[in-house]
Design a protein around this motif. Structure first.
Motif, mmCIF file in Angstrom:
data_model
loop_
_atom_site.group_PDB
_atom_site.id
_atom_site.type_symbol
_atom_site.label_atom_id
_atom_site.label_comp_id
_atom_site.label_asym_id
_atom_site.label_seq_id
_atom_site.Cartn_x
_atom_site.Cartn_y
_atom_site.Cartn_z
ATOM 1 N N LEU A 136 0.847 -1.186 0.000
ATOM 2 C CA LEU A 136 0.000 0.000 0.000
ATOM 3 C C LEU A 136 0.883 1.237 0.000
ATOM 4 C CD1 LEU A 136 -2.880 1.270 0.390
ATOM 5 C CD2 LEU A 136 -2.445 1.122 2.857
ATOM 6 N N ASN A 137 0.683 2.099 -0.981
ATOM 7 C CA ASN A 137 1.444 3.346 -1.080
ATOM 8 C C ASN A 137 0.713 4.415 -0.277
ATOM 9 O OD1 ASN A 137 2.848 5.632 -1.838
ATOM 10 N ND2 ASN A 137 3.016 5.048 -3.989
ATOM 11 N N ILE A 138 1.332 4.916 0.794
ATOM 12 C CA ILE A 138 0.697 5.909 1.654
ATOM 13 C C ILE A 138 1.262 7.285 1.338
ATOM 14 C CG2 ILE A 138 0.262 6.646 4.026
ATOM 15 C CD1 ILE A 138 0.560 3.723 4.879
ATOM 16 N N CYS A 139 0.367 8.206 0.970
ATOM 17 C CA CYS A 139 0.770 9.570 0.610
ATOM 18 C C CYS A 139 0.127 10.560 1.582
ATOM 19 C CB CYS A 139 0.324 9.897 -0.814
ATOM 20 S SG CYS A 139 0.964 8.774 -2.061
ATOM 21 N N THR A 140 0.922 11.474 2.098
ATOM 22 C CA THR A 140 0.397 12.438 3.062
ATOM 23 C C THR A 140 0.271 13.841 2.480
ATOM 24 O OG1 THR A 140 2.621 12.847 3.913
ATOM 25 C CG2 THR A 140 1.310 11.152 5.029
ATOM 26 N N THR A 141 0.785 14.048 1.271
ATOM 27 C CA THR A 141 0.683 15.371 0.644
ATOM 28 C C THR A 141 0.021 15.248 -0.719
ATOM 29 O OG1 THR A 141 2.805 15.255 -0.515
ATOM 30 C CG2 THR A 141 2.823 16.089 1.773
ATOM 31 N N ILE A 142 -0.537 16.347 -1.181
ATOM 32 C CA ILE A 142 -1.179 16.382 -2.496
ATOM 33 C C ILE A 142 -0.154 16.086 -3.583
ATOM 34 C CG2 ILE A 142 -2.359 17.880 -4.157
ATOM 35 C CD1 ILE A 142 -3.559 19.338 -1.674
ATOM 36 N N LYS A 175 -6.137 -4.980 -1.112
ATOM 37 C CA LYS A 175 -5.313 -4.673 -2.284
ATOM 38 C C LYS A 175 -5.592 -3.284 -2.853
ATOM 39 C CE LYS A 175 -4.400 -9.459 -3.657
ATOM 40 N NZ LYS A 175 -4.756 -10.033 -2.356
ATOM 41 N N THR A 176 -5.786 -2.335 -1.933
ATOM 42 C CA THR A 176 -5.889 -0.933 -2.324
ATOM 43 C C THR A 176 -4.522 -0.462 -2.799
ATOM 44 O OG1 THR A 176 -7.464 -0.701 -0.499
ATOM 45 C CG2 THR A 176 -6.681 1.336 -1.521
ATOM 46 N N ASP A 177 -4.499 0.361 -3.834
ATOM 47 C CA ASP A 177 -3.208 0.804 -4.380
ATOM 48 C C ASP A 177 -2.595 1.952 -3.586
ATOM 49 O OD1 ASP A 177 -2.939 -0.803 -6.965
ATOM 50 O OD2 ASP A 177 -4.955 0.022 -7.154
ATOM 51 N N ILE A 178 -3.422 2.962 -3.293
ATOM 52 C CA ILE A 178 -2.885 4.178 -2.682
ATOM 53 C C ILE A 178 -3.820 4.647 -1.568
ATOM 54 C CG2 ILE A 178 -2.249 6.596 -3.066
ATOM 55 C CD1 ILE A 178 -1.786 5.853 -6.031
ATOM 56 N N LEU A 179 -3.236 5.022 -0.433
ATOM 57 C CA LEU A 179 -3.962 5.673 0.648
ATOM 58 C C LEU A 179 -3.514 7.128 0.723
ATOM 59 C CD1 LEU A 179 -5.680 5.949 3.231
ATOM 60 C CD2 LEU A 179 -3.728 4.984 4.506
ATOM 61 N N PHE A 180 -4.460 8.036 0.619
ATOM 62 C CA PHE A 180 -4.187 9.463 0.789
ATOM 63 C C PHE A 180 -4.538 9.817 2.229
ATOM 64 C CE2 PHE A 180 -5.586 14.043 -0.275
ATOM 65 C CZ PHE A 180 -4.300 14.540 -0.069
ATOM 66 N N LEU A 181 -3.534 10.247 2.986
ATOM 67 C CA LEU A 181 -3.666 10.464 4.422
ATOM 68 C C LEU A 181 -3.185 11.872 4.790
ATOM 69 C CD1 LEU A 181 -4.469 8.828 7.009
ATOM 70 C CD2 LEU A 181 -2.058 8.188 7.201
ATOM 71 N N PRO A 182 -3.916 12.893 4.360
ATOM 72 C CA PRO A 182 -3.453 14.269 4.614
ATOM 73 C C PRO A 182 -3.804 14.726 6.029
ATOM 74 C CG PRO A 182 -5.550 14.336 3.488
ATOM 75 C CD PRO A 182 -5.200 12.871 3.625
ATOM 76 N N ASN A 183 -3.085 15.723 6.520
ATOM 77 C CA ASN A 183 -3.501 16.370 7.761
ATOM 78 C C ASN A 183 -4.388 17.571 7.419
ATOM 79 O OD1 ASN A 183 -1.793 18.501 7.008
ATOM 80 N ND2 ASN A 183 -0.102 17.792 8.307
ATOM 81 N N VAL A 184 -4.896 18.234 8.433
ATOM 82 C CA VAL A 184 -5.837 19.336 8.208
ATOM 83 C C VAL A 184 -5.181 20.472 7.427
ATOM 84 C CG1 VAL A 184 -7.257 21.095 9.348
ATOM 85 C CG2 VAL A 184 -7.217 18.776 10.254
ATOM 86 N N GLN A 185 -3.915 20.751 7.720
ATOM 87 C CA GLN A 185 -3.228 21.859 7.052
ATOM 88 C C GLN A 185 -3.036 21.594 5.558
ATOM 89 O OE1 GLN A 185 -2.167 20.488 10.043
ATOM 90 N NE2 GLN A 185 -3.155 22.185 11.154
ATOM 91 N N GLU A 186 -2.946 20.332 5.184
ATOM 92 C CA GLU A 186 -2.769 20.012 3.769
ATOM 93 C C GLU A 186 -4.053 20.306 2.986
ATOM 94 O OE1 GLU A 186 -0.437 18.609 0.512
ATOM 95 O OE2 GLU A 186 0.099 19.176 2.577
ATOM 96 N N ILE A 187 -5.195 20.071 3.601
ATOM 97 C CA ILE A 187 -6.478 20.305 2.933
ATOM 98 C C ILE A 187 -6.948 21.749 3.121
ATOM 99 C CG2 ILE A 187 -8.914 19.585 2.835
ATOM 100 C CD1 ILE A 187 -6.950 17.529 1.715
#
Length: 295
Positions: A3-9, A96-108
């Motif tokens: 699983l690819n975890i991304c925290t930024t746009i 088998k999800t490919d990508i998880l987008f996990l932003p914090n409040v400041q990113e959104i």
């Protein structure tokens, strides 16, 4: 597959781009992206949306976890909303999800953020009246997420019926190039609609809460008995509030197109949306439960 975890746009967009490049047998512009936005504390209902994305033929499946502060009122459960990222990531990995987008409040919502989306047709909807500002928060964050991820198809659960109507409206009005797919409500074996907030209830309280769905089914199965909406709503209210721990917030009988209430003169008929919110006064806290049934 990890699983690819991304925290930024920026990292998310790069990850989607690289995944598209690596899909074999399809040109880049034909690769399809499926998207499942969530607030986390995942359950089988969320995972069923991931599975629907795969069954729909999406080449890449992206899930987001973001507890959106703008859709909560001051007296709601933002600070206590359940979180278990370790469990959530395992669920997504297993699915088998490919990508998880996990932003914090400041990113959104970065500093000086000042643009919000209002779907004005949601104003008279009972869920909107019960939760002022809620749909502005929903519409804003979903618009942002769709513009960030740029999916071909986004998947939502029918349980949040009025949210689904709001999202379909904004996607059409703003010409967002994304298909919205509404999937059936996932339920426990008892019939209780799956929800992250069910974790606020004890096991015994969850059993008692099944009265909500049982009562709605009873109404649906005896629909011909109700000649007016007020008669139907009163009967359903009486059934649910026979348990003293439950108090109706609202019961809605509405149009499946815009969520607006039917009039007293409108015959009760199949196809109308029966939705409700119920406060359950449990051992730990008062919990607001929602459910929906298409008559």
């Amino acid at each position: 597959m990890s699983l690819n975890i991304c925290t930024t746009i920026e990292s998310l967009r790069l990850a989607i781009h690289e995944k598209k490049l690596n899909v074999k047998g399809k040109p880049y512009y034909e690769v399809t992206v499926g998207f499942v936005p969530t607030m986390g504390y995942l359950h089988e209902g969320h995972i069923s949306l991931i599975e629907q994305a795969k069954l729909s033929g999406c080449d890449i499946v992206v899930c987001s976890i973001f507890v959106n502060p703008t859709q909560f009122n001051a007296n709601e459960d933002l600070s206590s909303y359940p979180v278990n990222l370790e469990r959530d990531t395992k669920y997504l990995q297993d699915a088998k999800t490919d990508i998880l987008f996990l932003p914090n409040v400041q990113e959104i919502y970065p500093k000086d953020f000042s643009t919000y989306v209002t779907v004005e047709s949601m104003a008279p909807v009972l869920e909107s009246i019960a939760r002022p500002g809620h749909f502005r928060g929903v519409a804003t964050v979903v618009t942002k997420l769709l513009l960030i991820v740029k999916p071909n198809i986004a998947f939502f659960g029918q349980k949040d019926a009025m949210q689904c109507i709001c999202i379909k409206r904004l996607v059409e009005d703003l010409n967002i190039d994304c298909k919205v797919k509404i999937c059936d409500t996932k339920r426990e074996n008892s019939g209780l609609a799956m929800s992250s907030r069910n974790s606020y209830l004890t096991e015994q309280e969850q059993k008692q809460a099944t009265l909500i769905y049982q009562s709605m089914l009873s109404i649906q199965q005896n629909l011909e008995k109700y000649t007016t909406r007020s008669q139907l709503i009163q009967s359903l209210s009486t059934l649910i509030e026979s348990n003293p721990l439950m108090k109706i917030d609202y019961i809605s009988l509405s149009s499946p197109i815009n969520g607006n209430e039917t009039t007293e003169e409108t015959p009760v008929s199949k196809g109308q949306v029966l939705s409700l919110a119920v406060f359950f006064s449990g051992e730990k806290r008062k919990t607001r439960l929602i459910d929906v049934l298409i008559l």
